[in-house]
Design a protein around this motif. Structure first.
Motif, PDB file in Angstrom:
ATOM      1  N   GLY A   1      13.029 -17.575  -1.213  1.00  0.00           N
ATOM      2  CA  GLY A   1      13.289 -17.554   0.065  1.00  0.00           C
ATOM      3  C   GLY A   1      14.392 -18.632   0.334  1.00  0.00           C
ATOM      4  O   GLY A   1      14.905 -19.166  -0.447  1.00  0.00           O
ATOM      5  N   ASP A   2      14.996 -18.467   1.743  1.00  0.00           N
ATOM      6  CA  ASP A   2      15.989 -19.411   2.159  1.00  0.00           C
ATOM      7  C   ASP A   2      15.719 -20.422   3.270  1.00  0.00           C
ATOM      8  O   ASP A   2      16.545 -20.981   3.668  1.00  0.00           O
ATOM      9  N   GLY A   3      14.353 -20.459   3.541  1.00  0.00           N
ATOM     10  CA  GLY A   3      13.982 -21.310   4.762  1.00  0.00           C
ATOM     11  C   GLY A   3      13.734 -22.742   4.265  1.00  0.00           C
ATOM     12  O   GLY A   3      14.001 -23.036   3.157  1.00  0.00           O
ATOM     13  N   LYS A   4      12.920 -23.483   4.952  1.00  0.00           N
ATOM     14  CA  LYS A   4      12.623 -24.752   4.797  1.00  0.00           C
ATOM     15  C   LYS A   4      11.498 -24.871   3.405  1.00  0.00           C
ATOM     16  O   LYS A   4      10.784 -23.963   3.164  1.00  0.00           O
ATOM     17  N   VAL A   5      11.734 -26.197   2.832  1.00  0.00           N
ATOM     18  CA  VAL A   5      10.893 -26.416   1.700  1.00  0.00           C
ATOM     19  C   VAL A   5       9.805 -26.781   2.010  1.00  0.00           C
ATOM     20  O   VAL A   5       9.692 -27.887   2.956  1.00  0.00           O
ATOM     21  N   VAL A   6       8.441 -26.401   1.786  1.00  0.00           N
ATOM     22  CA  VAL A   6       7.127 -26.983   1.976  1.00  0.00           C
ATOM     23  C   VAL A   6       7.059 -28.333   1.194  1.00  0.00           C
ATOM     24  O   VAL A   6       7.181 -28.388   0.091  1.00  0.00           O
ATOM     25  N   ALA A   7       6.785 -29.235   2.042  1.00  0.00           N
ATOM     26  CA  ALA A   7       6.465 -30.571   1.400  1.00  0.00           C
ATOM     27  C   ALA A   7       4.946 -30.725   1.675  1.00  0.00           C
ATOM     28  O   ALA A   7       4.175 -30.158   2.490  1.00  0.00           O
ATOM     29  N   ASP A   8       4.555 -31.700   0.936  1.00  0.00           N
ATOM     30  CA  ASP A   8       3.140 -32.407   0.556  1.00  0.00           C
ATOM     31  C   ASP A   8       2.939 -32.854   2.041  1.00  0.00           C
ATOM     32  O   ASP A   8       3.524 -33.705   2.415  1.00  0.00           O
ATOM     33  N   GLY A   9       1.821 -32.438   2.892  1.00  0.00           N
ATOM     34  CA  GLY A   9       1.476 -32.942   4.112  1.00  0.00           C
ATOM     35  C   GLY A   9       1.668 -31.686   5.068  1.00  0.00           C
ATOM     36  O   GLY A   9       1.192 -31.965   6.358  1.00  0.00           O
ATOM     37  N   ASP A  10       2.413 -30.712   4.687  1.00  0.00           N
ATOM     38  CA  ASP A  10       2.758 -29.773   5.828  1.00  0.00           C
ATOM     39  C   ASP A  10       1.596 -28.764   5.968  1.00  0.00           C
ATOM     40  O   ASP A  10       0.727 -28.521   5.115  1.00  0.00           O
ATOM     41  N   LEU A  11       1.645 -28.034   7.228  1.00  0.00           N
ATOM     42  CA  LEU A  11       0.893 -26.967   7.430  1.00  0.00           C
ATOM     43  C   LEU A  11       1.632 -25.671   6.996  1.00  0.00           C
ATOM     44  O   LEU A  11       2.940 -25.565   7.463  1.00  0.00           O
ATOM     45  N   VAL A  12       1.017 -24.944   6.039  1.00  0.00           N
ATOM     46  CA  VAL A  12       1.825 -23.694   5.617  1.00  0.00           C
ATOM     47  C   VAL A  12       1.163 -22.563   6.122  1.00  0.00           C
ATOM     48  O   VAL A  12       0.047 -22.190   6.179  1.00  0.00           O
ATOM     49  N   VAL A  13       1.904 -21.630   6.740  1.00  0.00           N
ATOM     50  CA  VAL A  13       1.548 -20.185   7.355  1.00  0.00           C
ATOM     51  C   VAL A  13       1.979 -19.259   6.213  1.00  0.00           C
ATOM     52  O   VAL A  13       3.315 -18.973   5.910  1.00  0.00           O
ATOM     53  N   ALA A  14       1.243 -18.444   5.582  1.00  0.00           N
ATOM     54  CA  ALA A  14       1.270 -17.317   4.713  1.00  0.00           C
ATOM     55  C   ALA A  14       0.611 -16.242   4.760  1.00  0.00           C
ATOM     56  O   ALA A  14      -0.795 -16.375   4.994  1.00  0.00           O
ATOM     57  N   ASP A  15       1.099 -15.327   4.387  1.00  0.00           N
ATOM     58  CA  ASP A  15       0.450 -13.802   4.180  1.00  0.00           C
ATOM     59  C   ASP A  15      -0.265 -14.159   2.582  1.00  0.00           C
ATOM     60  O   ASP A  15       0.705 -14.635   1.693  1.00  0.00           O
ATOM     61  N   TYR A  16      -1.390 -13.537   2.258  1.00  0.00           N
ATOM     62  CA  TYR A  16      -1.837 -13.581   0.918  1.00  0.00           C
ATOM     63  C   TYR A  16      -2.801 -12.541   0.609  1.00  0.00           C
ATOM     64  O   TYR A  16      -3.346 -11.971   1.374  1.00  0.00           O
ATOM     65  N   VAL A  17      -2.894 -12.445  -0.582  1.00  0.00           N
ATOM     66  CA  VAL A  17      -4.042 -11.626  -1.353  1.00  0.00           C
ATOM     67  C   VAL A  17      -4.358 -12.619  -2.454  1.00  0.00           C
ATOM     68  O   VAL A  17      -3.686 -13.165  -3.111  1.00  0.00           O
ATOM     69  N   GLY A  18      -5.776 -12.588  -2.713  1.00  0.00           N
ATOM     70  CA  GLY A  18      -6.430 -13.637  -3.625  1.00  0.00           C
ATOM     71  C   GLY A  18      -7.746 -12.535  -4.329  1.00  0.00           C
ATOM     72  O   GLY A  18      -8.321 -12.093  -3.587  1.00  0.00           O
TER      73      GLY A  18
END
Length: 271
Positions: A21-38
């Motif tokens: 991607g070309d967006g912001k880099v996830v940092a430790d302490g961030d809230l991340v919003v993601a689609d996922y399959v696990g």
């Protein structure tokens, strides 16, 4: 997702960025919003689906401060817009105990495909929000990245009251959206702050309009625009004195069943 026939997971963590991607880099302490399959991946080679946000249409919130080590390692350092695939061995997942709640057996490896939608640092706030002191008999809100609240010495409103301190430029919030927000909450009776996501350093996430939060929030936030700062005054029947609540009040935070609550809320994102 295809797993190797007859194969079993190894003991090493593996991570691949399939799309950069070309967006912001996830940092430790961030809230991340993601689609996922696990999936789980057992040592015998069998696999089992344990979650899929793609099917429901609403992404998930991944608080980086509260993830198993392998998931945190997969997300921190990724850019928004990326797709990453992670194979997480038990030692970086749920270990020899597993998780009954998630359907993960002891010594299961985990496999995740994660599409990183957005990331929110712990100090995030609405930019250039002004002060609010316009409503007669309503709390005042100080300007700044972290807003202050001054509660008047007056009787609180009997109905839910919502004032827009700043209107954001983003889309309107819809019922069923996953929201990323910052907030500070105070008691009307004495002005004491009982909770603040800014102070805690944890951006808050919840699906709105589905009774995951108090009624006052469900009603106040739907229809507001992303990027807005709101003043919300929630009377007891819209807070922790609502008739349908099994347990009234919230003693952990000093909230009584009869309390009117005052919130300043920054709507950071809706998904």
């Amino acid at each position: 997702m295809e797993f190797p026939k007859g194969g079993a997971p190894g003991e090493a963590f593996a991570l691949e960025t399939v799309v950069e991607g070309d967006g912001k880099v996830v940092a430790d302490g961030d809230l991340v919003v993601a689609d996922y399959v696990g999936y789980t991946w057992a040592q015998g080679g069998t696999s089992k689906l344990i979650g899929n946000s793609f099917q429901g249409g609403t992404p998930a919130a991944f608080p980086s401060w509260n993830l198993v080590p392998g998931l945190k390692r997969a997300l921190v350092g990724a850019k928004a817009g990326s797709r990453v695939v992670a194979v997480i061995p038990p030692k970086d997942g749920y270990g020899d105990k597993g998780s009954d709640r998630l359907g993960i057996a002891a010594d299961d490896a985990l496999v995740y495909v994660l599409d990183v939608r957005a990331t929110f640092p712990k100090g995030a706030s609405v930019e250039d929000a002004p002060a609010f002191a316009e409503g007669a008999g309503l709390p005042e809100v100080a300007a700044g990245d972290v807003p202050g609240i001054k509660v008047p010495k007056a009787a609180p409103p009997k109905k839910l009251t919502v004032e827009t301190v700043k209107t954001g430029p983003g889309p309107e919030v819809k019922g069923g959206d996953l929201l990323a927000i910052q907030y500070v909450g105070a008691l009307w009776r004495d002005g004491k702050v009982f909770s603040s996501s800014w102070t805690d350093g944890k951006v808050y996430a919840a699906v709105i309009g589905q009774q995951q939060v108090i009624k006052g929030w469900d009603e106040a936030l739907v229809g507001k625009k992303v990027g807005s700062r709101l003043l919300v005054v929630a009377p007891p029947d819209m807070a922790y004195g609502a008739k349908d609540m099994a347990v009234k009040g919230l003693p952990k935070y000093g909230i009584k069943e009869s309390d009117t609550l005052v919130y300043v809320i920054d709507v950071l994102g809706a998904f």
